[in-house]
Design a protein around this motif. Structure first.
Motif, PDB file in Angstrom:
ATOM      1  N   VAL A   1      -5.210   6.985  -9.750  1.00 45.74           N
ATOM      2  CA  VAL A   1      -4.167   7.324  -8.967  1.00 45.74           C
ATOM      3  C   VAL A   1      -2.883   6.429  -9.199  1.00 45.74           C
ATOM      4  CG1 VAL A   1      -3.216   7.589  -6.535  1.00 45.74           C
ATOM      5  CG2 VAL A   1      -5.608   7.932  -6.937  1.00 45.74           C
ATOM      6  N   LEU A   2      -1.623   7.316  -9.308  1.00 45.32           N
ATOM      7  CA  LEU A   2      -0.428   6.576  -9.640  1.00 45.32           C
ATOM      8  C   LEU A   2       0.330   6.821  -8.360  1.00 45.32           C
ATOM      9  CD1 LEU A   2       1.224   5.452 -11.949  1.00 45.32           C
ATOM     10  CD2 LEU A   2       2.114   7.701 -12.172  1.00 45.32           C
ATOM     11  N   ALA A   3       1.117   5.864  -7.900  1.00 49.62           N
ATOM     12  CA  ALA A   3       1.710   5.557  -6.473  1.00 49.62           C
ATOM     13  C   ALA A   3       2.859   4.985  -6.569  1.00 49.62           C
ATOM     14  CB  ALA A   3       0.776   5.466  -5.235  1.00 49.62           C
ATOM     15  N   PRO A   4       4.003   4.902  -5.522  1.00 53.73           N
ATOM     16  CA  PRO A   4       5.052   3.893  -5.542  1.00 53.73           C
ATOM     17  C   PRO A   4       4.415   2.701  -5.226  1.00 53.73           C
ATOM     18  CG  PRO A   4       5.667   5.822  -4.346  1.00 53.73           C
ATOM     19  CD  PRO A   4       4.174   6.288  -4.720  1.00 53.73           C
ATOM     20  N   LYS A   5       5.246   1.710  -5.745  1.00 55.35           N
ATOM     21  CA  LYS A   5       4.589   0.225  -5.461  1.00 55.35           C
ATOM     22  C   LYS A   5       4.519  -0.070  -3.991  1.00 55.35           C
ATOM     23  CE  LYS A   5       5.736  -1.849 -10.096  1.00 55.35           C
ATOM     24  NZ  LYS A   5       6.694  -2.728 -10.680  1.00 55.35           N
ATOM     25  N   ASP A   6       5.455   0.366  -3.082  1.00 52.85           N
ATOM     26  CA  ASP A   6       5.566   0.151  -1.625  1.00 52.85           C
ATOM     27  C   ASP A   6       4.615   1.090  -0.851  1.00 52.85           C
ATOM     28  OD1 ASP A   6       6.872   2.546  -2.005  1.00 52.85           O
ATOM     29  OD2 ASP A   6       8.619   1.809  -0.972  1.00 52.85           O
ATOM     30  N   SER A   7       3.833   1.889  -1.476  1.00 53.75           N
ATOM     31  CA  SER A   7       2.758   2.979  -1.100  1.00 53.75           C
ATOM     32  C   SER A   7       1.661   2.441  -0.259  1.00 53.75           C
ATOM     33  CB  SER A   7       2.431   4.124  -1.903  1.00 53.75           C
ATOM     34  OG  SER A   7       1.194   4.793  -1.366  1.00 53.75           O
ATOM     35  N   ALA A   8       1.166   2.852   0.627  1.00 57.24           N
ATOM     36  CA  ALA A   8      -0.281   2.492   1.322  1.00 57.24           C
ATOM     37  C   ALA A   8      -1.314   3.004   0.468  1.00 57.24           C
ATOM     38  CB  ALA A   8      -0.150   2.822   2.803  1.00 57.24           C
ATOM     39  N   ILE A   9      -1.167   3.853  -0.354  1.00 55.60           N
ATOM     40  CA  ILE A   9      -2.125   4.532  -1.046  1.00 55.60           C
ATOM     41  C   ILE A   9      -2.813   3.411  -1.914  1.00 55.60           C
ATOM     42  CG2 ILE A   9      -2.985   6.038  -2.772  1.00 55.60           C
ATOM     43  CD1 ILE A   9      -0.607   7.879  -2.062  1.00 55.60           C
ATOM     44  N   THR A  10      -4.331   3.251  -1.933  1.00 57.14           N
ATOM     45  CA  THR A  10      -5.109   2.365  -2.397  1.00 57.14           C
ATOM     46  C   THR A  10      -5.960   2.525  -3.579  1.00 57.14           C
ATOM     47  OG1 THR A  10      -6.793   2.284  -0.719  1.00 57.14           O
ATOM     48  CG2 THR A  10      -4.935   0.624  -0.417  1.00 57.14           C
ATOM     49  N   GLY A  11      -5.897   4.073  -3.921  1.00 55.61           N
ATOM     50  CA  GLY A  11      -6.737   4.690  -4.865  1.00 55.61           C
ATOM     51  C   GLY A  11      -7.163   5.883  -4.670  1.00 55.61           C
ATOM     52  N   TYR A  12      -8.234   6.403  -5.360  1.00 57.77           N
ATOM     53  CA  TYR A  12      -8.762   7.645  -5.015  1.00 57.77           C
ATOM     54  C   TYR A  12      -9.887   7.526  -3.850  1.00 57.77           C
ATOM     55  CZ  TYR A  12     -11.286  12.354  -5.920  1.00 57.77           C
ATOM     56  OH  TYR A  12     -11.816  13.477  -5.909  1.00 57.77           O
ATOM     57  N   ASP A  13      -9.296   7.372  -2.774  1.00 51.92           N
ATOM     58  CA  ASP A  13     -10.303   7.372  -1.470  1.00 51.92           C
ATOM     59  C   ASP A  13      -9.342   7.713  -0.164  1.00 51.92           C
ATOM     60  OD1 ASP A  13      -8.151   5.466  -0.992  1.00 51.92           O
ATOM     61  OD2 ASP A  13      -9.052   3.782  -1.921  1.00 51.92           O
ATOM     62  N   ALA A  14     -10.064   7.131   0.906  1.00 56.07           N
ATOM     63  CA  ALA A  14      -9.366   7.884   2.167  1.00 56.07           C
ATOM     64  C   ALA A  14      -7.971   7.388   2.472  1.00 56.07           C
ATOM     65  CB  ALA A  14     -10.381   7.197   3.337  1.00 56.07           C
ATOM     66  N   SER A  15      -7.495   6.764   1.768  1.00 57.32           N
ATOM     67  CA  SER A  15      -6.035   6.439   1.876  1.00 57.32           C
ATOM     68  C   SER A  15      -5.186   7.696   1.480  1.00 57.32           C
ATOM     69  CB  SER A  15      -5.580   5.079   1.096  1.00 57.32           C
ATOM     70  OG  SER A  15      -5.789   5.328  -0.457  1.00 57.32           O
ATOM     71  N   LEU A  16      -5.610   8.588   0.754  1.00 55.25           N
ATOM     72  CA  LEU A  16      -4.976   9.796   0.360  1.00 55.25           C
ATOM     73  C   LEU A  16      -4.700  10.863   1.529  1.00 55.25           C
ATOM     74  CD1 LEU A  16      -6.848  10.809  -2.933  1.00 55.25           C
ATOM     75  CD2 LEU A  16      -4.760   9.249  -2.638  1.00 55.25           C
ATOM     76  N   LYS A  17      -5.755  10.446   2.741  1.00 54.28           N
ATOM     77  CA  LYS A  17      -5.535  11.533   3.837  1.00 54.28           C
ATOM     78  C   LYS A  17      -3.992  11.749   4.184  1.00 54.28           C
ATOM     79  CE  LYS A  17      -7.439  12.611   8.312  1.00 54.28           C
ATOM     80  NZ  LYS A  17      -8.386  12.040   9.476  1.00 54.28           N
ATOM     81  N   GLY A  18      -3.791  13.015   4.520  1.00 52.70           N
ATOM     82  CA  GLY A  18      -2.432  13.509   4.790  1.00 52.70           C
ATOM     83  C   GLY A  18      -1.213  13.401   3.799  1.00 52.70           C
ATOM     84  N   ARG A  19      -1.739  12.532   2.619  1.00 56.15           N
ATOM     85  CA  ARG A  19      -0.665  12.574   1.632  1.00 56.15           C
ATOM     86  C   ARG A  19      -0.554  13.847   0.588  1.00 56.15           C
ATOM     87  NH1 ARG A  19       1.875   7.826   3.252  1.00 56.15           N
ATOM     88  NH2 ARG A  19       0.200   6.351   3.848  1.00 56.15           N
ATOM     89  N   ARG A  20       0.606  14.143   0.278  1.00 60.63           N
ATOM     90  CA  ARG A  20       0.704  15.013  -0.728  1.00 60.63           C
ATOM     91  C   ARG A  20       0.242  14.729  -2.291  1.00 60.63           C
ATOM     92  NH1 ARG A  20       6.992  15.740   0.738  1.00 60.63           N
ATOM     93  NH2 ARG A  20       6.485  13.525   0.938  1.00 60.63           N
ATOM     94  N   ILE A  21      -0.712  15.070  -3.104  1.00 60.46           N
ATOM     95  CA  ILE A  21      -0.967  14.460  -4.166  1.00 60.46           C
ATOM     96  C   ILE A  21      -1.030  15.630  -5.258  1.00 60.46           C
ATOM     97  CG2 ILE A  21      -2.909  13.275  -5.485  1.00 60.46           C
ATOM     98  CD1 ILE A  21      -1.787  11.883  -3.036  1.00 60.46           C
ATOM     99  N   CYS A  22      -0.149  15.162  -6.248  1.00 60.06           N
ATOM    100  CA  CYS A  22       0.148  15.988  -7.574  1.00 60.06           C
ATOM    101  C   CYS A  22      -0.771  15.935  -8.562  1.00 60.06           C
ATOM    102  CB  CYS A  22       1.701  15.791  -7.938  1.00 60.06           C
ATOM    103  SG  CYS A  22       2.348  17.064  -9.136  1.00 60.06           S
ATOM    104  N   THR A  23      -1.030  17.074  -9.247  1.00 62.10           N
ATOM    105  CA  THR A  23      -1.838  17.130 -10.380  1.00 62.10           C
ATOM    106  C   THR A  23      -1.313  18.470 -11.179  1.00 62.10           C
ATOM    107  OG1 THR A  23      -3.589  18.706  -9.327  1.00 62.10           O
ATOM    108  CG2 THR A  23      -3.984  16.473  -9.314  1.00 62.10           C
TER     109      THR A  23
END
Length: 315
Positions: free
Chosen positions: A167-189
């Motif tokens: 997973v690639l995310a902004p440095k200030d994001s609460a996303i921690t990886g391919y896990d429950a932290s993705l909930k509600g987030r827009r994830i691009c592939t």
């Protein structure tokens, strides 16, 4: 962020049109089925077959596919022009450059005697397989993961690089990886990618967003239209190098291998590319593979010790 977005779009993001011509130890595969996915990956049980990274044994014998390329006088290669350090337009001279492009040149040099005897066709991720099936290209060298599903439609060389989904995310994001932290987030592939397949299998409550090309995800992230990206960490490292405000988070959750893709019945070409790859890997730190890695990938993806060892099917 806006400046970074403008730089990315201006320097790398180009229309996907036909590009102009540009002037170890082997092991036989036996035993149980394996998957290229890491243990625990949601779709690993379905996407299995006898080791998909095992290819035809190398040979320099010419056949119909090789003769067709020689008759045309050009190798037609499906590539990317948007992946920094892999296949991209060098802003200095506008030519295609990168690790994948170096390998295309090695193939052309061996078959045609001229590394520049290539017609490059920039193709989106989702068109890699159709481009081969329709005969629009002879080879696809475009960070393409070898897996069982794709082997139903195309043939692959032995693996020339190992990567993993991350997973690639902004440095200030609460996303921690391919896990429950993705909930509600827009994830691009990218459409047609292994990342898209992963997210379809287990989205962790995220909102999947599909785009034609991987760089489109980076632009959308910079514009705030998505919250994160899933892609190969090898590609993500190049994107992070373009924009210091983003970073890789968590750990790779798959183990994937890139191969040169060819038409399914082009056995002579597959064997020839595997022979070329044998020479490309040979020489340790002085091998063409290592020189290409140091030139293109070393600055953004350090610590890679060498190419994966080739695996061959019996026969």
């Amino acid at each position: 962020m806006a400046a970074a977005c403008a730089l990315t779009a201006g320097a790398v993001l180009l229309p996907l049109a036909q590009a102009a011509p540009e002037g170890g130890r082997a092991s036989a595969v036996r035993g149980p089925a394996v998957s290229v996915a890491a243990p625990g990956f949601p779709w690993s049980a379905e996407d299995t077959c006898q080791d998909p990274t095992a290819s035809l044994r190398p040979s320099g014998v010419d056949g119909p596919a090789i003769e067709r390329i020689r008759s045309a006088g050009k190798l037609v290669a499906g590539v990317d022009q948007n992946s920094f350090k892999w296949g991209y337009r060098n802003p200095v001279d506008g030519r295609l450059d990168g690790f994948d492009i170096a390998l295309v040149k090695a193939i052309a040099k061996d078959i045609l005697g001229d590394e520049n005897a290539v017609i490059y066709r920039a193709i989106p991720t989702s068109q890699r397989v159709p481009a081969l099936q329709d005969g629009r290209v002879d080879v696809v060298v475009r960070t393409m993961t070898i897996n069982c599903k794709r082997l139903e439609d195309v043939a692959f060389s032995t693996a020339y690089f190992e990567a993993g989904q991350q997973v690639l995310a902004p440095k200030d994001s609460a996303i921690t990886g391919y896990d429950a932290s993705l909930k509600g987030r827009r994830i691009c592939t990218a459409a047609g990618s292994t990342a898209e397949a992963a997210l379809k299998s287990e989205a962790y409550g995220s909102v999947p967003v599909s785009v034609p090309n991987q760089l489109d995800c980076l632009v959308r992230l910079q514009l705030g239209e998505v919250d994160g990206i899933i892609t190969d960490n090898a590609l993500a490292a190049g994107q992070a190098a373009q924009d210091p405000s983003i970073r890789l988070v968590g750990s790779p959750f798959t183990r994937e291998f890139y191969g040169v893709a060819m038409k399914k019945d082009a056995d002579d070409l597959v064997r020839r590319v595997n022979k070329i790859l044998e020479g490309y890997r040979a020489g340790g730190s002085q091998s063409p593979w290592m020189k290409a890695y140091e030139t293109h990938l070393g600055p953004v993806l350090p610590g890679v010790g060498g190419p994966p060892e080739p695996k061959y099917r019996d026969g």
